[in-house]
Design a protein around this motif. Structure first.
Motif: not given
Length: 199
Positions: A148, A156, A158, A181, A184, A192
């Motif tokens: 990211c 988020p 990821c 997640e 982030c 994150c």
């Protein structure tokens, strides 16, 4: 290759599995468009077999979002993460170790798996920083995530990591494992963060 030799490089699964997920879910034409947009058209003829510069992973994740929109890009990335987990189970995690993890109590298996993931984090976070912040429940923190990096979002991004962690935990720790997640850097958080849970 040691961690010190690897500055800014990431394992090729971050490229290969995204291509597989794209090709299967959206077809070759869309996969080609994403890779061309990322400046990675050369991989369409021969996918990488060794560590790649983290800039390529950053560019591919950005191209996914630009070409497909965030929602669909997240689905592709999570699928690619699951595929990466399958690859690691098939090729990288020794069978005896897998057998042992499967018979351990879930909390102990989680702690052991987290230690192994931490020891190999240099292969997937590049110049980012990986830390296990809790073993029960499992919590992982990645700062300066290449997935990211340089991006702002309302959600988020990821999902590749979340998908990989979830797949490994479902097979080796508990079949109901879910990884989310919870923070982030793309949304303005300082890092994150990923949390695993099972019933």
């Amino acid at each position: 290759m040691s961690q010190t030799d690897n500055h800014g490089r990431i394992g090729p699964n971050a490229i290969i599995r995204v291509f597989e997920a794209l090709n299967e879910q959206r077809g070759r034409t869309v996969a080609e468009a994403v890779f061309q947009r990322a400046g990675l058209g050369g991989y369409l003829d021969a996918l990488p077999e060794a560590m790649v510069p983290e800039e390529e992973v950053i560019a591919l994740q950005q191209a996914l979002r630009d070409e497909l929109g965030i929602s669909e890009a997240r689905e592709i990335a999570r699928d690619a993460g699951r595929r990466t987990g399958d690859y690691l189970l098939a090729r990288r995690i020794p069978r005896p170790a897998q057998a042992l993890l499967k018979i351990l109590p879930a909390k102990l298996a989680a702690r052991t798996l987290l230690k192994a993931i931490s020891g190999n984090a240099w292969t997937f976070v590049g110049t980012g920083h990986f830390a296990v912040t809790s073993a029960s429940p499992p919590r992982i923190e990645i700062t300066h995530s290449p997935l990211c990096r340089g991006t702002q979002s309302d959600e988020p991004l990821c999902d590749f990591y979340a998908g990989t962690f979830e797949r490994l935990f479902r097979v080796l720790v508990h079949p109901d494992s879910v990884f989310t997640e919870t923070a982030c850097q793309a949304t303005g958080d300082p890092s994150c963060q990923f949390e695993g849970r099972w019933s």
